[in-house]
Scaffold this active site. Sequence first.
Site, PDB file in Angstrom:
ATOM      1  N   ARG A  19      58.863  79.236  39.777  1.00 18.88           N
ATOM      2  CA  ARG A  19      59.094  78.934  41.194  1.00 18.88           C
ATOM      3  C   ARG A  19      57.888  79.212  42.096  1.00 18.88           C
ATOM      4  O   ARG A  19      58.037  79.373  43.308  1.00 18.88           O
ATOM      5  CB  ARG A  19      60.318  79.674  41.739  1.00 18.88           C
ATOM      6  CG  ARG A  19      61.617  79.314  41.033  1.00 18.88           C
ATOM      7  CD  ARG A  19      62.839  79.732  41.838  1.00 18.88           C
ATOM      8  NE  ARG A  19      64.060  79.481  41.086  1.00 18.88           N
ATOM      9  CZ  ARG A  19      64.670  80.391  40.320  1.00 18.88           C
ATOM     10  NH1 ARG A  19      64.185  81.601  40.239  1.00 18.88           N
ATOM     11  NH2 ARG A  19      65.766  80.073  39.676  1.00 18.88           N
TER      12      ARG A  19
ATOM     13  N   LYS B 137      49.006  68.458  48.747  1.00 17.85           N
ATOM     14  CA  LYS B 137      49.903  67.448  48.180  1.00 17.85           C
ATOM     15  C   LYS B 137      49.737  67.469  46.676  1.00 17.85           C
ATOM     16  O   LYS B 137      48.632  67.255  46.163  1.00 17.85           O
ATOM     17  CB  LYS B 137      49.575  66.057  48.714  1.00 17.85           C
ATOM     18  CG  LYS B 137      50.206  65.751  50.052  1.00 17.85           C
ATOM     19  CD  LYS B 137      50.190  64.254  50.323  1.00 17.85           C
ATOM     20  CE  LYS B 137      50.817  63.916  51.648  1.00 17.85           C
ATOM     21  NZ  LYS B 137      50.740  62.469  51.945  1.00 17.85           N
TER      22      LYS B 137
ATOM     23  N   GLU C   9      37.905  56.901  49.758  1.00 18.81           N
ATOM     24  CA  GLU C   9      38.566  57.880  50.628  1.00 18.81           C
ATOM     25  C   GLU C   9      37.631  58.331  51.755  1.00 18.81           C
ATOM     26  O   GLU C   9      38.080  58.648  52.858  1.00 18.81           O
ATOM     27  CB  GLU C   9      39.065  59.086  49.818  1.00 18.81           C
ATOM     28  CG  GLU C   9      40.098  58.760  48.731  1.00 18.81           C
ATOM     29  CD  GLU C   9      41.538  58.531  49.243  1.00 18.81           C
ATOM     30  OE1 GLU C   9      41.762  58.475  50.463  1.00 18.81           O
ATOM     31  OE2 GLU C   9      42.436  58.403  48.376  1.00 18.81           O
TER      32      GLU C   9
ATOM     33  N   LYS D 180      40.221  66.135  57.168  1.00 22.67           N
ATOM     34  CA  LYS D 180      41.472  66.385  56.454  1.00 22.67           C
ATOM     35  C   LYS D 180      42.048  67.740  56.861  1.00 22.67           C
ATOM     36  O   LYS D 180      43.252  67.864  57.122  1.00 22.67           O
ATOM     37  CB  LYS D 180      41.238  66.357  54.937  1.00 22.67           C
ATOM     38  CG  LYS D 180      42.512  66.645  54.158  1.00 22.67           C
ATOM     39  CD  LYS D 180      42.801  65.620  53.123  1.00 22.67           C
ATOM     40  CE  LYS D 180      44.183  65.754  52.549  1.00 22.67           C
ATOM     41  NZ  LYS D 180      44.357  64.991  51.313  1.00 22.67           N
TER      42      LYS D 180
ATOM     43  N   GLU E  97      53.715  66.346  56.713  1.00 19.41           N
ATOM     44  CA  GLU E  97      53.733  64.914  57.035  1.00 19.41           C
ATOM     45  C   GLU E  97      54.971  64.504  57.834  1.00 19.41           C
ATOM     46  O   GLU E  97      55.711  63.600  57.463  1.00 19.41           O
ATOM     47  CB  GLU E  97      53.603  64.085  55.757  1.00 19.41           C
ATOM     48  CG  GLU E  97      53.200  62.639  56.069  1.00 19.41           C
ATOM     49  CD  GLU E  97      52.750  61.863  54.832  1.00 19.41           C
ATOM     50  OE1 GLU E  97      51.918  62.356  54.075  1.00 19.41           O
ATOM     51  OE2 GLU E  97      53.244  60.732  54.670  1.00 19.41           O
TER      52      GLU E  97
ATOM     53  N   ARG F 214      49.935  63.329  59.885  1.00 25.90           N
ATOM     54  CA  ARG F 214      49.383  63.325  58.517  1.00 25.90           C
ATOM     55  C   ARG F 214      49.574  61.983  57.816  1.00 25.90           C
ATOM     56  O   ARG F 214      48.801  61.627  56.925  1.00 25.90           O
ATOM     57  CB  ARG F 214      50.013  64.453  57.674  1.00 25.90           C
ATOM     58  CG  ARG F 214      49.391  64.553  56.298  1.00 25.90           C
ATOM     59  CD  ARG F 214      49.740  65.801  55.521  1.00 25.90           C
ATOM     60  NE  ARG F 214      49.014  65.796  54.254  1.00 25.90           N
ATOM     61  CZ  ARG F 214      48.908  66.818  53.421  1.00 25.90           C
ATOM     62  NH1 ARG F 214      49.498  67.951  53.721  1.00 25.90           N
ATOM     63  NH2 ARG F 214      48.219  66.727  52.307  1.00 25.90           N
TER      64      ARG F 214
ATOM     65  N   ASN G 180      47.346  58.079  55.023  1.00 27.43           N
ATOM     66  CA  ASN G 180      47.790  57.096  54.041  1.00 27.43           C
ATOM     67  C   ASN G 180      47.254  55.698  54.316  1.00 27.43           C
ATOM     68  O   ASN G 180      47.746  54.728  53.731  1.00 27.43           O
ATOM     69  CB  ASN G 180      49.320  57.063  53.994  1.00 27.43           C
ATOM     70  CG  ASN G 180      49.851  58.022  52.947  1.00 27.43           C
ATOM     71  OD1 ASN G 180      49.473  57.941  51.796  1.00 27.43           O
ATOM     72  ND2 ASN G 180      50.701  58.933  53.366  1.00 27.43           N
TER      73      ASN G 180
ATOM     74  N   HIS H 119      47.074  53.154  51.603  1.00 19.85           N
ATOM     75  CA  HIS H 119      47.807  53.704  50.456  1.00 19.85           C
ATOM     76  C   HIS H 119      49.133  52.994  50.179  1.00 19.85           C
ATOM     77  O   HIS H 119      49.590  53.003  49.037  1.00 19.85           O
ATOM     78  CB  HIS H 119      48.039  55.209  50.639  1.00 19.85           C
ATOM     79  CG  HIS H 119      46.806  56.039  50.363  1.00 19.85           C
ATOM     80  ND1 HIS H 119      45.632  55.883  51.066  1.00 19.85           N
ATOM     81  CD2 HIS H 119      46.556  57.007  49.440  1.00 19.85           C
ATOM     82  CE1 HIS H 119      44.725  56.736  50.601  1.00 19.85           C
ATOM     83  NE2 HIS H 119      45.259  57.422  49.618  1.00 19.85           N
TER      84      HIS H 119
ATOM     85  N   HIS I 191      49.106  52.045  46.529  1.00 15.49           N
ATOM     86  CA  HIS I 191      50.056  52.565  45.540  1.00 15.49           C
ATOM     87  C   HIS I 191      50.820  51.425  44.864  1.00 15.49           C
ATOM     88  O   HIS I 191      51.146  51.506  43.675  1.00 15.49           O
ATOM     89  CB  HIS I 191      51.054  53.523  46.205  1.00 15.49           C
ATOM     90  CG  HIS I 191      50.450  54.853  46.564  1.00 15.49           C
ATOM     91  ND1 HIS I 191      51.088  55.754  47.382  1.00 15.49           N
ATOM     92  CD2 HIS I 191      49.277  55.437  46.210  1.00 15.49           C
ATOM     93  CE1 HIS I 191      50.341  56.843  47.508  1.00 15.49           C
ATOM     94  NE2 HIS I 191      49.235  56.678  46.823  1.00 15.49           N
TER      95      HIS I 191
ATOM     96  N   HIS J 142      42.532  54.958  41.384  1.00 15.16           N
ATOM     97  CA  HIS J 142      43.191  55.126  42.684  1.00 15.16           C
ATOM     98  C   HIS J 142      42.283  54.667  43.835  1.00 15.16           C
ATOM     99  O   HIS J 142      42.695  53.908  44.709  1.00 15.16           O
ATOM    100  CB  HIS J 142      43.585  56.604  42.858  1.00 15.16           C
ATOM    101  CG  HIS J 142      44.146  56.930  44.210  1.00 15.16           C
ATOM    102  ND1 HIS J 142      45.332  56.399  44.681  1.00 15.16           N
ATOM    103  CD2 HIS J 142      43.670  57.728  45.200  1.00 15.16           C
ATOM    104  CE1 HIS J 142      45.567  56.863  45.903  1.00 15.16           C
ATOM    105  NE2 HIS J 142      44.589  57.674  46.243  1.00 15.16           N
TER     106      HIS J 142
END
Lengths: 359, 359
Positions: free
Chosen positions: B120, B142, B184, B226, B236, B240, B244, B247, B251, B264
């Site tokens: 955890r 992330k 990026e 960032k 987010e 934030r 993206n 993205h 994606h 990516h």
Amino acid sequence: MITLDLILPDTRYPIHIGRDLLEQVELLLPHLPLPKVAIVCNETVAPLYLARLQQALAQHRIESFSVVLPDGEQHKDWNTLNLIFDALLSRNAERKTTLIALGGGVVGDMTGFAAACYQRGAPFIQIPTTLLAQVDSSVGGKTAINHPQGKNMIGAFYQPKAVIADMSLLDTLPERELSAGLAEVIKYGLLGDAAFLGWLEENMPRLRARDPDALQHAVKRSCEMKADIVGQDEKEQGVRALLNLGHTFGHAIEAGLGYGAWLHGEAIGAGMVLAAAASAELGWLSSSDVERVRGLVAAAGLPVKSPRMPLTRWLELMSHDKKVEAGTIRFVLLQQLGRATIQAGLPSAILEKILDRNS
Amino acid sequence: MITLDLILPDTRYPIHIGRDLLEQVELLLPHLPLPKVAIVCNETVAPLYLARLQQALAQHRIESFSVVLPDGEQHKDWNTLNLIFDALLSRNAERKTTLIALGGGVVGDMTGFAAACYQRGAPFIQIPTTLLAQVDSSVGGKTAINHPQGKNMIGAFYQPKAVIADMSLLDTLPERELSAGLAEVIKYGLLGDAAFLGWLEENMPRLRARDPDALQHAVKRSCEMKADIVGQDEKEQGVRALLNLGHTFGHAIEAGLGYGAWLHGEAIGAGMVLAAAASAELGWLSSSDVERVRGLVAAAGLPVKSPRMPLTRWLELMSHDKKVEAGTIRFVLLQQLGRATIQAGLPSAILEKILDRNS
């Protein structure tokens, strides 16, 4: 209905306890960001309660779909968890689609962990259907799946938006499951409330006969204590570890026998007897104290003897306990009945002796 | 060496940027609760840098063991993640054993997610070895694995204890990976800093020639932006999402072609061109603005055209985007070069047109 509040630094949520709550959708509504929910259930609970919940939701124009998992601790693994992810994606669940756990501890732990991970965090609500889940696992945000080498090794601290403990759902609970739940109730008496322990000794027959008032008191007192302790220490940096009374031994039993052979509560029952016996070896409990613990565990219909395993196997299994620090196993023991403490390490002579006498 | 701080409500951590940092173990020491670490690496990076890190750690009496994963986005899945859990358990890693991610974005995302889930939550540190990881994925917490139906669908927001961006490690980076990282970098110029965008247009040849000063400036400016944005909105809920940019399309390309077919960063390059084209259709960008975006993406050595897929396939893939709300895909578009915004929904005529022209 009684409502307790679990208050944390970043959030708070209600724990509703009462009868006939399953169809009271107004308890859910304040917590649903979208009129769409995913209900996670298992094959035992689904035929009993799933349609009732879905119909009640539909009457409030809440769209729902269900994921029905196989039943049992042996399924608390990645493959079963992935059934939830597959369903969420194929039904286009979004980041704000609420997951509802309708089931016992296994369903609750897996649904909570799925919610923690799905799109990096979706909301979820607990509707526990077993005594064990109502008094313990549905409250406090511990979620996890098992790893073959250790119980609850992969998981997250992730809090539900609400817990709805509908005592009526216990009417269909098998006797063995009722006893398993009583193990966690006894735990609360032992670790922090000697008066409650006395009450349990007096009322165990009423509890096993499912007297509604007795059950409600047991659930309420357990949830109060859990909410208080978790409120002080959400991430188990300190006092929350005391809630693991009986669990270092119990988790070793579960993993050692193979998940599902013993119910979690059964392993905790035998584990608490071992913890009491170890506490007596350290001079903290008298032998009559240990007999009280053993007697109460037996009165709940739980095993007081652990399965026989070699000491090396016990140590190997317990070495994966989450309380291990710098190679030392930390045991939750009893300074007296009603007061638990953490003990770093136990001489192997003591371990050998208590395991020999109690397995 | 430059050090930036990412400041969050509950925590803060340093981002160290410079050359020859890998063996500077004193940067790690303040963040290790136990003198034991698990280094997660991949089969490409391990032969280059793993022994150097382990030897440096050993000189400071830090015990370490390694987990070497297969390389590539197609391995960012549960089976590979489980290799990390298996190793942690078989080496008796504890809740306070620190995980170190030594690799690119895939290694960083998986190590971070493993750390988030192991018992955890265990501590972890990012040592990114690709430009993409240094400018973007190692910072901000992330973490995730992919699901066949959607990129990064299963994960957690979980912050590292420190990020160590050793620019010297980029000396061995393949050219294709360098270009992917530049995607990026370009993103930061487009979404929030028109002056930086101009600098990138001027300095792209220096960046591709790996001029150390130019690279360091690009990494620093990207990490600054960032850290600033994540500091405002860790989970987010708002701003934030602008990170993206490119993205939602990107994606879809990655999942649509099968993870690993395009890097990516390559998918993000083509995705940013689509975002710019869509912004022009809404009247926000001029056609010369779109040409500037296309030109910069091309100058970085990245594809400007997306793969051809039917519109229905694009929509299906994008319906699993984490920004979808109440069934509506939310796109990050450009109000002007250097200023991004969220647009809920796009007419399918516009989607069809931009996809037709840019794929």
